[in-house]
Motif scaffolding. Structure first.
Motif, PDB file in Angstrom:
ATOM      1  N   GLU A   1      -1.549   6.716  -8.570  1.00 22.04           N
ATOM      2  CA  GLU A   1      -0.414   6.246  -9.384  1.00 22.04           C
ATOM      3  C   GLU A   1      -0.582   6.617 -10.861  1.00 22.04           C
TER       4      GLU A   1
ATOM      5  N   LYS B   1       0.806  -1.236   0.000  1.00 24.59           N
ATOM      6  CA  LYS B   1       0.000   0.000   0.000  1.00 24.59           C
ATOM      7  C   LYS B   1       0.836   1.282   0.000  1.00 24.59           C
TER       8      LYS B   1
ATOM      9  N   LYS C   1      -4.321   4.454  -3.670  1.00 21.68           N
ATOM     10  CA  LYS C   1      -2.922   4.392  -4.158  1.00 21.68           C
ATOM     11  C   LYS C   1      -2.936   4.261  -5.688  1.00 21.68           C
ATOM     12  N   GLU C   2      -3.798   3.401  -6.170  1.00 24.86           N
ATOM     13  CA  GLU C   2      -3.821   3.138  -7.613  1.00 24.86           C
ATOM     14  C   GLU C   2      -4.360   4.340  -8.398  1.00 24.86           C
TER      15      GLU C   2
ATOM     16  N   PHE D   1      -5.561   0.304  -1.316  1.00 29.80           N
ATOM     17  CA  PHE D   1      -4.955   0.123  -2.637  1.00 29.80           C
ATOM     18  C   PHE D   1      -5.663   0.998  -3.671  1.00 29.80           C
TER      19      PHE D   1
ATOM     20  N   TYR E   1      -0.562   4.503   1.770  1.00 30.14           N
ATOM     21  CA  TYR E   1      -1.966   4.885   1.514  1.00 30.14           C
ATOM     22  C   TYR E   1      -2.899   4.032   2.372  1.00 30.14           C
TER      23      TYR E   1
END
Ligand code: M6R
Length: 612
Positions: free
Chosen positions: A261, A248, A257-258, A254, A251
């Motif tokens: 990203e 993670k 975070k994704e 997920f 964050y």
């Protein structure tokens, strides 16, 4: 669906398996369990709920073993419960099994076994399969491997199974058809899993097991065979994945975070392909097959869920730039109807996981009819990537949150590049437009970054509407599929009923839903349809609906009609969906978390849908 882990070697198996199950929990989280073998004793521990509940369950119990298998379940046959959790033990207690998939003819086999006096402790197809194997072994006096081979010839459906026999202290027998299996090769040890995430910290050398293959796995030996008992040479590949990519990284989830990203995942997707200065795109999969692609009489796109939405955007882009008719199909519909597929037809398959059962089977069917399959896949080495004739990876890195976010924007980028390349070769785009779109693509990561910097504004809007019972998402043109995607994200993550609609179509039905309690999200960026969508906003406003709009920076009209608005940088309308979807991903995340939902593992869902 369902996560599978196995280990045989000198280490303690339990910690390897538990860690692996936590990484695979995105595949299902109804229940979990482990089977451990030591000193000729097979111990099975299992529990309804998350893997942490299994960990509590085994406190104080004997977990010493150098071989074991573990499972995290997404229920198909039988409700989520302790007794339906895997592993299952055979009638004699000698064998243990874990299974991902569905044995479709289990009821018939069960009947036969019941007639022979077998009784069952669970409602699962898996327990039936295990007793079927044991029954064959008992009657024919053959090895477990041979009995498994005979059993698998009788069953229909999909499976990845791992089997342990208490009389064989070091061997795991595995088999797959339709559900993924990766074997990690260590020094004097082997790891088995549904994907590489449980394996990556131990070894980067892996073997992807193919359909109809059996693996006999011991600490220092891996034998692959087909169902005809012929040996196959394992093909070892190197994993191109870092451990940090599946953690993670500070964050809370997920999913967020994704989402954050995306500037770098989009950049990674463009890197090495797009040369903005030279005005060129390099895509080997497209270049090697350009004649086939540019001369296609039509293109069919096959996908599910969010990937299907990317396909809808691609329909607009490809038809506009390449002037090739495009049909977008739900894989689950395509595979069961009688579609017209001719030899040489071009099919684009879109899938994050590369393992979605419906997409995989639809492609197999199209391939049998002679179609050319181009796969747009995120998971490297996955089944769809492997059955495609050619393809392009999205390079978004492992996506672990159940809601697809960075994979979607990666898909859009690949599809846009692919369309630009075909159009250029076909001569259906001017040099100036081609170059302008390449420059626009090169700027996308920066624009996504700018949107994410204002994520707090969306968080506030999420707070206002977290208790709404319904949402409507409206868009036109390239942003109509984004409206569908916004609605899907919100449903998945917040359990709020949401519908996506073409904004103009709203008058033909959904407008009846509008009242002062209904939030309506408009994707109202500056494009050819802007004036039209402004009229649609007026129609909602006149009926007192609450308007949340995604607008282009500098727009002076739409914000005035909105209760809330969020500005994004301007972009060519063809690429706008890559930007407009970001605030909608954020909205679903913030509404979901405000409601206290575990957004990485929302109820009833699994990341990789490997059953039909
Ligand atoms: O792995 P795939 O892209 O083939 O998966 C398709 C759908 O299952 C997937 O997009 C699903 O709809 C997601 N949960 C959406 O967020």
């Amino acid at each position: 669906m369902c996560g599978i882990v196995g280990y045989t070697g000198p280490r303690q198996a339990y910690p390897v398996i538990i860690k692996g199950l936590k990484r695979l929990e995105y595949r299902g989280y109804d229940s979990s369990g482990v089977a451990l073998l030591s000193d000729g004793n097979l111990k099975v521990y299992k529990k309804k709920g998350r893997v942490t509940e299994l960990e509590e369950e085994v406190i104080g119990k004997n977990i010493e073993a150098n071989i074991g298998i573990g499972h995290t379940r997404w229920a198909t046959h039988g409700e989520p419960s302790d007794r339906n959790a895997h592993p299952h033990s055979s009638a004699s207690g000698r064998l243990a099994i874990i299974h991902n998939g569905i044995i479709e003819n289990y009821a018939q086999i069960k009947q036969e076994l019941v007639k022979k006096g077998y009784s069952f402790t669970s409602d699962t197809d898996t327990e039936v399969l295990l007793n079927f194997i044991e029954d064959i072994q008992k009657n024919n006096h053959n090895s477990l491997e041979e009995a498994l081979r005979i059993a698998l010839k009788r069953v229909s459906g999909a499976y990845c199974i791992l089997l342990m026999d208490q009389s064989d202290p070091t061997t795991i027998i595995a088999a797959r058809k339709g559900s993924p299996l990766v074997i990690g090769i260590g020094k004097g040890e082997h790891f088995l899993a549904s994907d590489a995430s449980p394996i990556i910290e131990y070894t980067k050398e892996v073997v992807y097991v193919n359909d109809y293959e059996l693996a006999i796995v011991k600490p220092d030996e891996l034998i692959l065979k087909n169902l005809g008992n012929e040996k196959i040479t394992p093909y070892i590949t190197k994993l191109d994945m870092e451990l940090a990519a599946i953690e993670k990284g500070g964050y809370d989830h997920f999913m967020i975070k994704e989402i954050f990203e995306q500037p770098s995942t989009i950049y990674d997707c463009l890197r090495g392909r797009l040369d903005a200065e030279a005005g060129t795109i390099r895509m080997k999969g497209v270049e090697d097959n350009i004649e086939q692609l540019k001369n296609a009489n039509r293109i069919m796109i096959i996908a599910c869920g969010t990937s299907w939405h990317a396909g809808l955007v691609a329909e607009y882009i490809i038809e506009e730039l390449c002037r090739i008719p495009v049909e977008v199909e739900y894989a689950s519909e395509f595979r069961y109807r009688n579609p017209i597929v001719h030899k040489g037809d071009v099919i684009i398959a879109i899938s994050q996981s590369g393992e979605t059962a419906d997409t995989l089977v639809a492609l197999e069917k199209a391939k049998e009819n002679g179609a050319f399959i181009f796969g747009i896949v995120n998971a490297v080495g996955s089944s769809i990537a492997r059955i495609s004739h050619a393809g392009a990876y999205t390079h978004a890195g492992p996506e672990i949150g159940v809601a697809s976010t960075k994979a979607f924007t990666g898909q859009l980028v690949v599809l846009a590049m692919m369309a630009l390349k075909i159009a250029k070769e076909k001569g259906t785009i001017t040099d100036a437009r081609h170059h302008a779109l390449i420059l626009e693509l090169a700027d996308i990561p920066e624009k996504v970054d700018a949107i994410l910097k204002n994520a707090k504004e969306i968080e506030k809007i999420g707070q206002v509407y977290k208790n709404a019972s319904d949402f409507l998402f409206l868009g036109r043109g390239y942003n109509f599929p984004v409206a569908l995607e916004g609605a899907l994200k919100l449903k998945e993550i917040s359990y709020i009923h949401a519908e996506g609609y073409p904004a103009a179509e709203m008058k033909h039905g959904p407008i009846a839903l509008v009242d002062e309690n209904l939030p309506v999200v408009f994707i109202a960026t500056k494009d050819a349809y802007h004036e039209k969508i402004v009229s649609n906003m007026q129609e909602i406003k006149a009926r007192k609906g609450k308007i949340i709009s995604i607008v282009t920076e500098g727009d002076e009209i739409s914000p005035g009609l909105s209760d809330h608005y969020f500005s994004i940088p301007s972009a060519d309308e063809l690429l706008a969906p890559i930007l407009t979807v970001i605030p909608l991903q954020l909205l679903s995340y913030y509404v979901g978390t405000a409601k206290g939902i575990d957004v990485d593992k929302p109820r009833n869902l699994a990341k990789s849908v490997t059953v039909e």
